[in-house]
Design a protein around this motif. Structure first.
Motif, PDB file in Angstrom:
ATOM      1  N   UNK A  27       0.810  -1.257   0.111  1.00 55.40           N
ATOM      2  CA  UNK A  27       0.111  -0.018   0.210  1.00 55.40           C
ATOM      3  C   UNK A  27       0.804   1.252  -0.127  1.00 55.40           C
ATOM      4  N   UNK A  28       0.843   2.078  -1.052  1.00 55.04           N
ATOM      5  CA  UNK A  28       1.568   3.126  -1.269  1.00 55.04           C
ATOM      6  C   UNK A  28       1.426   4.135  -0.221  1.00 55.04           C
ATOM      7  N   UNK A  29       0.001   4.337   0.092  1.00 51.28           N
ATOM      8  CA  UNK A  29      -0.418   5.337   0.879  1.00 51.28           C
ATOM      9  C   UNK A  29       0.028   5.275   2.608  1.00 51.28           C
ATOM     10  N   UNK A  30       0.517   4.316   2.688  1.00 48.93           N
ATOM     11  CA  UNK A  30       1.098   3.750   4.147  1.00 48.93           C
ATOM     12  C   UNK A  30       2.558   4.447   4.185  1.00 48.93           C
ATOM     13  N   UNK A  31       3.253   4.731   3.324  1.00 54.34           N
ATOM     14  CA  UNK A  31       4.474   5.255   3.335  1.00 54.34           C
ATOM     15  C   UNK A  31       4.786   6.741   3.142  1.00 54.34           C
ATOM     16  N   UNK A  32       5.778   6.957   3.932  1.00 60.32           N
ATOM     17  CA  UNK A  32       6.478   8.352   3.811  1.00 60.32           C
ATOM     18  C   UNK A  32       7.088   8.140   2.673  1.00 60.32           C
ATOM     19  N   UNK A  94      16.798   9.853  -6.589  1.00 63.23           N
ATOM     20  CA  UNK A  94      16.263   8.559  -6.148  1.00 63.23           C
ATOM     21  C   UNK A  94      14.944   9.093  -5.286  1.00 63.23           C
ATOM     22  N   UNK A  95      13.983   8.053  -5.536  1.00 64.22           N
ATOM     23  CA  UNK A  95      12.845   8.341  -4.531  1.00 64.22           C
ATOM     24  C   UNK A  95      12.747   7.067  -3.682  1.00 64.22           C
ATOM     25  N   UNK A  96      12.320   7.095  -2.588  1.00 63.69           N
ATOM     26  CA  UNK A  96      12.338   6.311  -1.480  1.00 63.69           C
ATOM     27  C   UNK A  96      11.162   6.051  -0.575  1.00 63.69           C
ATOM     28  N   UNK A  97      10.862   5.037  -0.073  1.00 64.46           N
ATOM     29  CA  UNK A  97       9.740   5.031   0.983  1.00 64.46           C
ATOM     30  C   UNK A  97      10.084   4.265   2.276  1.00 64.46           C
ATOM     31  N   UNK A  98       9.473   5.019   3.308  1.00 68.71           N
ATOM     32  CA  UNK A  98       9.788   4.511   4.791  1.00 68.71           C
ATOM     33  C   UNK A  98       8.746   4.823   5.453  1.00 68.71           C
ATOM     34  N   UNK A  99       9.114   4.557   6.559  1.00 64.34           N
ATOM     35  CA  UNK A  99       7.968   4.652   7.880  1.00 64.34           C
ATOM     36  C   UNK A  99       7.861   5.705   8.468  1.00 64.34           C
ATOM     37  N   UNK A 100       8.783   6.688   8.413  1.00 64.38           N
ATOM     38  CA  UNK A 100       9.153   8.017   9.324  1.00 64.38           C
ATOM     39  C   UNK A 100       9.347   8.829   8.283  1.00 64.38           C
ATOM     40  N   UNK A 101       9.045  10.053   8.275  1.00 63.13           N
ATOM     41  CA  UNK A 101       9.642  11.407   7.742  1.00 63.13           C
ATOM     42  C   UNK A 101      10.926  11.815   8.373  1.00 63.13           C
ATOM     43  N   UNK A 102      11.884  11.728   7.414  1.00 66.17           N
ATOM     44  CA  UNK A 102      13.287  11.920   8.228  1.00 66.17           C
ATOM     45  C   UNK A 102      14.222  12.327   6.961  1.00 66.17           C
ATOM     46  N   UNK A 104      17.620  11.529   7.041  1.00 69.40           N
ATOM     47  CA  UNK A 104      18.489  10.416   6.784  1.00 69.40           C
ATOM     48  C   UNK A 104      17.964   9.336   5.795  1.00 69.40           C
ATOM     49  N   UNK A 105      18.959   9.019   4.966  1.00 67.82           N
ATOM     50  CA  UNK A 105      18.479   8.016   3.987  1.00 67.82           C
ATOM     51  C   UNK A 105      18.467   6.835   4.645  1.00 67.82           C
ATOM     52  N   UNK A 106      19.033   6.384   5.932  1.00 73.90           N
ATOM     53  CA  UNK A 106      18.988   5.086   6.531  1.00 73.90           C
ATOM     54  C   UNK A 106      17.624   4.868   6.898  1.00 73.90           C
ATOM     55  N   UNK A 107      16.690   5.903   7.063  1.00 71.58           N
ATOM     56  CA  UNK A 107      15.441   5.450   7.462  1.00 71.58           C
ATOM     57  C   UNK A 107      14.310   5.152   6.554  1.00 71.58           C
ATOM     58  N   UNK A 108      14.892   4.898   5.355  1.00 72.80           N
ATOM     59  CA  UNK A 108      14.075   4.510   4.076  1.00 72.80           C
ATOM     60  C   UNK A 108      14.406   3.151   3.790  1.00 72.80           C
ATOM     61  N   UNK A 109      13.314   2.390   3.586  1.00 74.13           N
ATOM     62  CA  UNK A 109      13.408   0.868   3.563  1.00 74.13           C
ATOM     63  C   UNK A 109      13.417   0.362   2.035  1.00 74.13           C
ATOM     64  N   UNK A 110      12.756   1.409   1.026  1.00 71.92           N
ATOM     65  CA  UNK A 110      12.631   0.812  -0.465  1.00 71.92           C
ATOM     66  C   UNK A 110      13.072   2.087  -1.082  1.00 71.92           C
ATOM     67  N   UNK A 111      13.705   1.771  -2.252  1.00 74.13           N
ATOM     68  CA  UNK A 111      14.453   2.754  -3.151  1.00 74.13           C
ATOM     69  C   UNK A 111      14.100   2.309  -4.585  1.00 74.13           C
ATOM     70  N   UNK A 112      14.004   3.410  -5.423  1.00 79.56           N
ATOM     71  CA  UNK A 112      13.832   3.309  -6.780  1.00 79.56           C
ATOM     72  C   UNK A 112      15.281   3.229  -7.339  1.00 79.56           C
TER      73      UNK A 112
END
Length: 121
Positions: A27-32, A94-102, A104-112
């Motif tokens: 679900x895209x809408x669940x990700x920052x 790069x675009x990235x998806x994560x759980x928290x708005x941050x 730091x690139x380390x907080x993003x779990x998925x990357x284009x």
């Protein structure tokens, strides 16, 4: 979630580009969502991020409000509108998806895969 960035290219200084990042899978809408960039020989740096609903956004101070992030959850897409481009904006974005708005690139779990933006002087 799988991310696919597009919209990069060659543009003259002062011009504009709009990057898109389409998502599939979870679900895209669940990700920052965030945008980062990396220039040759430099570390990856934060550009902008947007909350799940799109109500709140953060951008790097150095960009002086030239870039705007937005999202369309109905289309599973996040955008980066880039105006008044400068040669120093040249980088792979790069675009990235994560759980928290941050920032730091380390907080993003998925990357284009990244899309190249080149700004000529």
């Amino acid at each position: 979630v799988q991310l696919q960035a597009s919209g990069g290219g060659l543009v003259q200084a002062g011009g504009s580009l709009r990057l898109s990042c389409g998502a599939s899978g979870r679900t895209f809408s669940a990700y920052v969502m965030g945008w980062f960039r990396q220039a040759p020989g430099k570390e990856r740096e934060f550009v902008a991020a947007i909350t799940t609903s799109g109500v709140s956004t953060h951008s790097a101070d150095s960009l002086m409000n030239r870039f705007t992030i937005s999202r369309d959850n109905a289309k599973n897409t996040v955008y980066l509108q880039m105006n008044s481009l400068k040669p120093e904006d040249t980088a792979v974005y790069y675009c990235a998806a994560g759980a928290r708005l941050n920032h730091s690139s380390r907080t993003y779990d998925y990357w284009g895969q990244g899309t190249q933006v080149t700004v000529s002087s």
